[in-house]
Enzyme design. Structure first.
Site, PDB file in Angstrom:
ATOM      1  N   GLU A 153       0.829  -1.204   0.000  1.00 35.91           N
ATOM      2  CA  GLU A 153       0.000   0.000   0.000  1.00 35.91           C
ATOM      3  C   GLU A 153       0.866   1.258   0.000  1.00 35.91           C
ATOM      4  OE1 GLU A 153      -3.006  -0.148  -0.615  1.00 35.91           O
ATOM      5  OE2 GLU A 153      -3.563  -2.218  -0.098  1.00 35.91           O
ATOM      6  N   ARG A 160     -18.096  -1.102   4.758  1.00 29.21           N
ATOM      7  CA  ARG A 160     -19.109  -1.818   3.961  1.00 29.21           C
ATOM      8  C   ARG A 160     -19.755  -2.919   4.798  1.00 29.21           C
ATOM      9  NH1 ARG A 160     -18.181  -6.061   1.139  1.00 29.21           N
ATOM     10  NH2 ARG A 160     -15.951  -5.865   1.462  1.00 29.21           N
ATOM     11  N   CYS A 215      -8.232  -1.856   7.774  1.00 27.93           N
ATOM     12  CA  CYS A 215      -6.834  -1.858   7.319  1.00 27.93           C
ATOM     13  C   CYS A 215      -6.352  -0.442   7.005  1.00 27.93           C
ATOM     14  CB  CYS A 215      -6.657  -2.777   6.114  1.00 27.93           C
ATOM     15  SG  CYS A 215      -6.777  -4.516   6.584  1.00 27.93           S
ATOM     16  N   HIS A 269      -1.397  -5.613   1.930  1.00 31.67           N
ATOM     17  CA  HIS A 269      -2.574  -6.482   1.865  1.00 31.67           C
ATOM     18  C   HIS A 269      -2.187  -7.797   1.204  1.00 31.67           C
ATOM     19  CE1 HIS A 269      -5.902  -3.382   2.559  1.00 31.67           C
ATOM     20  NE2 HIS A 269      -6.288  -4.446   3.238  1.00 31.67           N
TER      21      HIS A 269
HETATM   22  N1  PCA Z   1      -8.583  -6.929   6.245  1.00 31.71           N
HETATM   23  C1  PCA Z   1      -9.540  -5.885   6.468  1.00 31.71           C
HETATM   24  C2  PCA Z   1      -9.478  -5.609   7.947  1.00 31.71           C
HETATM   25  C3  PCA Z   1      -8.773  -6.779   8.552  1.00 31.71           C
HETATM   26  C4  PCA Z   1      -8.167  -7.469   7.419  1.00 31.71           C
HETATM   27  O1  PCA Z   1      -7.383  -8.446   7.480  1.00 31.71           O
HETATM   28  C5  PCA Z   1      -9.328  -4.671   5.564  1.00 31.71           C
HETATM   29  O2  PCA Z   1      -8.817  -4.834   4.443  1.00 31.71           O
HETATM   30  O3  PCA Z   1      -9.672  -3.557   5.939  1.00 31.71           O
END
Ligand code: PCA
Length: 224
Positions: free
Chosen positions: A92, A102, A155, A181
């Site tokens: 990111e 959501r 996140c 991610h």
């Molecule tokens: N993914 C979520 C929150 C916790 C996770 O592992 C997100 O992408 O916001």
């Protein structure tokens, strides 16, 4: 030392804090936490990796992260989260000052268009060398991309909150931080990546982040 220790003795060795989340949205596993656990205790260029779990909860996740940063004074913090539907490790670039959920978080909260920190800047860039990390992960043979949005759920909340607390000088001098991610595991949905590949990719990304104080110039077009 077991993962998730808040009150560690002061360490001579600088720490890399590596966080993952608990399962959310009705899921039973979160690969982000499995990856963090797998790398707990690793030594990288004189640093030790400390893994810790964050709750998938607005607010509480940041309180926990702040306690961890205070306890461990990490030179580098990398937070991991799962983003089902992505087909590559996604480094990111930016966290934005918005919560827009959501689905409910693990405490049932579903904020709509609220700030992460009222009065805070619109956004923060990751201070990790994202292109150097990208190249390292790709060289390790693991699919990887730079992502321009961490979404607006927990996140992004954690990425923004991490950069905000580092900007406020809560970590040690020169502390850096960012977010990656990861896709689903096999059995969770498609596309997926095997856990061992994700662990290898994050291992390569951390090494690159530790070794590259500044980022490299790599065209975005060259990243796929
Ligand atoms: N993914 C979520 C929150 C916790 C996770 O592992 C997100 O992408 O916001």
């Amino acid at each position: 030392m077991a993962p998730d220790t808040l009150h560690s003795a002061p360490q001579a060795r600088p720490t890399i804090l590596l966080t993952g989340f608990d399962p959310f949205g009705g899921g039973t596993h979160n690969p982000s936490w499995l990856i963090a656990q797998a790398l707990h205790g690793q030594r990288m260029a004189g640093h030790s990796v400390v893994a810790a779990q964050l709750p998938t909860v607005f607010g509480q996740s940041l309180q926990r992260l702040q306690s961890l940063v205070q306890a461990h004074q990490p030179a580098l913090t990398l937070c991991l989260g799962m983003a089902g539907g992505r087909d590559a490790l996604s480094i990111e670039r930016i966290g934005i000052n918005i919560n827009d959920a959501r689905i409910p978080d693990n405490m049932g909260a579903q904020p709509i268009d609220t700030p992460v920190h009222a009065g805070g800047p619109t956004a923060y860039f990751s201070s990790l060398p994202i292109k150097a990390m990208l190249r390292a992960v790709q060289r390790a043979g693991v699919p990887c991309e730079v992502s321009q949005t961490a979404g607006t759920f927990v996140c992004n909340h954690v990425l923004y909150g991490l950069m905000h607390l580092l900007a406020q000088g809560r970590g040690p001098k020169g502390a850096r931080g960012g977010f990656v991610h990861v896709p689903w595991l096999s059995g969770q949905g498609e596309p997926h990546l095997p856990l061992r590949d994700m662990v290898r990719g994050i291992h390569a990304a951390l090494w690159a982040a530790v070794l590259a104080p500044q980022d490299i110039a790599l065209q975005a077009g060259a990243t796929h």
